[in-house]
Design an enzyme around this catalytic site. Structure first.
Site, PDB file in Angstrom:
ATOM      1  N   ASN A  49      -4.444   4.537  -2.025  1.00  0.00           N
ATOM      2  CA  ASN A  49      -4.775   3.173  -2.453  1.00  0.00           C
ATOM      3  C   ASN A  49      -6.231   2.947  -2.812  1.00  0.00           C
ATOM      4  O   ASN A  49      -6.615   1.821  -3.128  1.00  0.00           O
ATOM      5  CB  ASN A  49      -4.339   2.120  -1.419  1.00  0.00           C
ATOM      6  CG  ASN A  49      -2.859   2.147  -1.143  1.00  0.00           C
ATOM      7  OD1 ASN A  49      -2.443   2.203   0.001  1.00  0.00           O
ATOM      8  ND2 ASN A  49      -2.052   2.134  -2.193  1.00  0.00           N
TER       9      ASN A  49
ATOM     10  N   GLY B 104       0.850  -1.185   0.000  1.00  0.00           N
ATOM     11  CA  GLY B 104       0.000   0.000   0.000  1.00  0.00           C
ATOM     12  C   GLY B 104       0.883   1.232   0.000  1.00  0.00           C
ATOM     13  O   GLY B 104       2.079   1.144  -0.236  1.00  0.00           O
ATOM     14  N   SER B 105       0.300   2.385   0.222  1.00  0.00           N
ATOM     15  CA  SER B 105       1.108   3.606   0.279  1.00  0.00           C
ATOM     16  C   SER B 105       0.198   4.811   0.367  1.00  0.00           C
ATOM     17  O   SER B 105      -0.979   4.758  -0.002  1.00  0.00           O
ATOM     18  CB  SER B 105       2.010   3.780  -0.948  1.00  0.00           C
ATOM     19  OG  SER B 105       2.915   2.720  -1.077  1.00  0.00           O
ATOM     20  N   ASN B 106       0.775   5.908   0.823  1.00  0.00           N
ATOM     21  CA  ASN B 106       0.175   7.225   0.688  1.00  0.00           C
ATOM     22  C   ASN B 106       1.081   8.061  -0.212  1.00  0.00           C
ATOM     23  O   ASN B 106       2.309   7.983  -0.103  1.00  0.00           O
ATOM     24  CB  ASN B 106       0.065   7.935   2.033  1.00  0.00           C
ATOM     25  CG  ASN B 106      -0.774   7.174   3.035  1.00  0.00           C
ATOM     26  OD1 ASN B 106      -1.836   6.665   2.697  1.00  0.00           O
ATOM     27  ND2 ASN B 106      -0.296   7.090   4.269  1.00  0.00           N
TER      28      ASN B 106
ATOM     29  N   PRO C 263       5.422   4.909   1.205  1.00  0.00           N
ATOM     30  CA  PRO C 263       5.048   3.528   0.877  1.00  0.00           C
ATOM     31  C   PRO C 263       4.868   2.670   2.118  1.00  0.00           C
ATOM     32  O   PRO C 263       5.635   2.767   3.071  1.00  0.00           O
ATOM     33  CB  PRO C 263       6.226   3.044   0.024  1.00  0.00           C
ATOM     34  CG  PRO C 263       7.374   3.912   0.419  1.00  0.00           C
ATOM     35  CD  PRO C 263       6.777   5.246   0.742  1.00  0.00           C
TER      36      PRO C 263
END
Length: 726
Positions: A448, A190-192, A212
């Site tokens: 995400n 996932g990640s921002n 990440p």
């Protein structure tokens, strides 16, 4: 070869701390600054590859050696029969020669980079005394080893997640070990990512926040580095272990990050089998035989099956191989080695338009969105990547009822196969013009969810549904990220503070209401109807400030996490205000503390903690640690931006399996980049290394590492050491 500027005159293999002086010649120079970050300077791609390979081996030779054992299908040989499934999977991949066959599509620069990386890694290995304790499974690596790693990374959210389902797929009646459920990574990457344009920054510059969320296991860690070829390449950031590029980073004019995309990069085909022959299938009335492959590992031979589209897969639930039906996996990233050229092209881009052209020209990103900004203050979102060409009309005509969260097409009809676009770099994929992108001067982001709300003021629509949905509820983490951006005007320091603010959306939305409810009810009914004393948990939540910070003030945070998980059970009406498509950033909201399901979840959480022998007011420091160091942060489903996915609750473990890893905040000014970073688990996976926990100790105090990009900045680092490789 080009002639160097600002090389350091030191002998090969000798360290120095003297300031740089200009010299001419060739070779590779590795400058390490504080926290072991290598800055590699060379005249060409082979040279920077050599420097990166050598530096990486100094820090992580044993991890790379272990990766090579896995990709060579030799785990059973060295580590026992429990590794048979992994070995069968990779032996099948290796027998297919997919890596060797697709190297023809790779540029000379990428080949040279890998060739140098291998030479540098092996050079260190040859010089090291008893590397990895003299383990016999450690050997020099080859170029094919590295390209196999590249291919593994490209397929991470595709075939790689189906290893058990591929190697256990057998026709009905054939004895084999029990088929495993569909296997996916323990935690999906996932990640921002946030990119700010000139309207959202105090100085009118561009800024990028990369965050990440990846496994903290050794083989999927990030490694921070800086690669420079004068006049050709100058890029700083981090890349996954064993991949000799910067995946997330910046140059002097552009910064970018990636987040795991909601686009599906693979599909399944449901085959109609010939009666009485489960290894033959029918397409448009014509019979075809599956291709049988003999795969042998450590004395065990298994016959695996495939069609021209890909391997047959099986699990014990939705994908059973019966007398009438079988399923085939088709992965759009099968054979994708072009990712190295893609990331090199990104690194060379000097602006958002350059970046978009690089993505369109190569279209090789495997499963990620791109979020970027440049020195003009232009922000950019893109989901231009590898996506199977499956239109919405095709899904309606050809989709099947298998409910596994993946696109499953009718394999008995040729018109249900992938189509293609004229502008697609690879046949069978959507072209870049069909994939969403957005240019703004305020902000773009992705946490995400689908591309729809990359910027809520300009919703993205019209893309194929295989890319993602439109008009649906966003995750709590996405809503938190959008709220953090809001209408703020950022400086680099406020961006840093926002990243580690550790806000918790569900706590902000409902902690007060839940506390009021439990204060009015000393006991609450559990799911079985029995009363549970909730006073201790209620007191803990009343004192907790509602963040993911550590320290004494964190008592109650771990209990809240468990409670929120249980509110997700069917029949619970968690929110007072439901999702409203007209207000997707602020809905749903307001925890409905009076709902019986919410109250049962509270009581069940208290009981679960008691059963586990864990205090309801246990501080986060006791349950979120890396090598004994308290790690702040919380889980995404709670509505936390800074994700730390610790074990439990209510069964705590000191191991952190997944979460924020490499964090980068960069401002792209007209005078060059200003960057702060944090590689939380450090440069080295070796507990004996000084760079295993040094950054974790900084992270615990919310302190950042100041980025050094120019030759002057590197030269003035107080911890500078230099090594010259001839």
């Amino acid at each position: 070869m080009r002639r160097f500027m600002a090389l350091l005159l030191v002998s090969a293999g000798v360290l120095a701390t003297c300031p740089p002086v200009a010299v001419a010649g060739s070779g590779t120079v590795i400058r390490r600054t504080s926290y072991g970050i290598p800055h590699v300077l060379a005249a060409d791609y082979r040279g920077v590859g050599q420097g990166l390979g050598y530096a990486f081996a100094e820090d992580n030779a044993c991890v790379m050696a272990d990766i090579v054992v896995t990709l060579s299908a030799e785990r059973s040989r060295w580590f026992g029969p429990d590794n048979l499934a992994s070995d069968l999977y990779y032996q099948r991949v290796n027998q297919s020669t997919v890596v060797e066959r697709h190297l023809a599509g790779v540029s000379k620069q990428a080949r040279d980079l890998v060739r140098g990386y291998v030479a540098g890694f092996n050079r260190y290995l040859a010089q090291a005394a008893q590397p990895c304790g003299g383990a016999k499974w450690v050997r020099p690596i080859t170029e094919i080893d590295v390209w196999r790693r590249v291919h593994q990374v490209a397929g991470l959210t595709g075939s790689e997640g189906f290893q058990d389902a591929i190697v256990s797929a057998q026709p009905p009646g054939v004895p084999t070990p029990a088929a495993a459920p569909v296997s996916r990574p323990e935690q999906r990457p996932g990640s921002n990512g946030i990119a700010l344009g000139r309207q959202a920054t105090a100085a009118g510059t561009g800024m990028v926040l990369g965050n990440p969320h990846f496994d903290w296991d050794d083989s999927w860690r990030f490694y921070q580095h800086h690669l420079t070829i004068p006049g050709e390449l100058n890029v700083s950031g981090a890349g996954l272990f064993g991949v000799p590029v910067v995946n997330i980073g910046h140059n002097d004019r552009l910064g970018w990050t990636h987040t795991a995309s909601e686009a599906q990069t693979m599909t399944l085909s449901k085959l109609t089998l010939v009666p009485g022959d489960p290894t033959s299938y029918v397409v448009d009335g014509e019979t075809h035989r599956m291709i049988a492959e003999q795969v042998t590992v450590s004395g065990t031979t298994r016959t695996l099956y495939r069609t021209p589209d890909g391997p047959v897969v099986e699990d014990t639930r939705a994908l059973q191989w019966t007398d009438t039906t079988a399923y085939v996996l088709r992965d759009a990233n099968h054979g994708n080695l072009r990712v190295i050229d893609q990331w090199l092209a990104i690194a060379r881009a000097r602006s958002v338009p350059d970046l978009h052209k690089a993505l369109v020209r190569h279209q090789a990103l495997p499963w990620v969105n791109t979020i970027a900004s440049d020195a003009t203050g232009t922000a950019y979102y893109s989901d231009v990547q590898v996506v199977p060409h499956v239109t919405d009309d095709q899904r309606a005509r050809c989709g099947t009822a298998a409910d596994i969260g993946l696109v499953v097409l009718d394999g008995s009809r040729a018109d249900c196969g992938w189509g293609t676009d004229s502008d697609a770099v690879t046949p069978g994929r959507f072209g870049p013009s069909r994939l969403p992108s957005l240019v703004r001067h305020d902000h773009v982001s992705n946490m995400n969810d689908s591309p729809w709300l990359a910027n809520p003021a300009a919703p993205l629509t019209g893309y194929p549904s295989i890319v993602g949905d439109v008009g649906t509820e966003r995750s709590a983490r996405t809503r938190m990220g959008l709220d953090m951006i809001g209408s703020n005007t950022f400086t680099l320091s406020t961006l840093e503070a926002t990243m580690f603010g550790n806000r918790n959306l569900t706590a902000e939305q409902g902690r007060a209401a839940v506390v009021a409810m439990c204060q009015a009810n000393q006991t609450l009914p559990a799911s079985d109807g029995s009363p549970v004393d909730v006073r201790a948990a209620c007191s803990a939540l009343a004192a907790w400030p509602g963040t993911g910070d550590t320290g004494e003030g964190s008592r109650g945070a771990y209990f809240w996490r468990s409670f929120i998980v249980l509110t997700g059970r069917p029949g619970t009406k968690l929110w007072q205000v439901p999702f409203d498509r007209a207000d997707p950033v602020h809905t749903p909201r307001g925890i409905n503390a009076g709902d019986p399901g919410v109250q049962r979840a509270f009581a069940d959480a208290v009981r679960a903690f008691a059963t586990a022998g864990v205090a309801v007011d246990v501080p986060l420091d006791a349950v979120q640690q890396y090598e004994g160091i308290p790690i702040h942060g919380c889980r995404g489903p709670e509505g936390c931006f800074n994700v730390i996915s610790a074990q439990g609750p209510p069964r705590p473990s000191s191991k952190i399996p997944h979460g924020s890893s490499f964090v980068m905040a960069v401002e792209l000014t007209k005078n060059g980049p200003r960057m702060s970073s944090m590689l939380i688990y450090g440069q080295s996976a070796d507990p004996a290394s000084p760079h295993h926990t040094d950054q974790a100790r900084l992270y615990a105090k919310k302190q950042w590492v100041k980025g050094e990009f120019t030759e002057r900045e590197i030269a003035h680092n107080p911890d500078l050491t230099v090594r010259r490789l001839r």
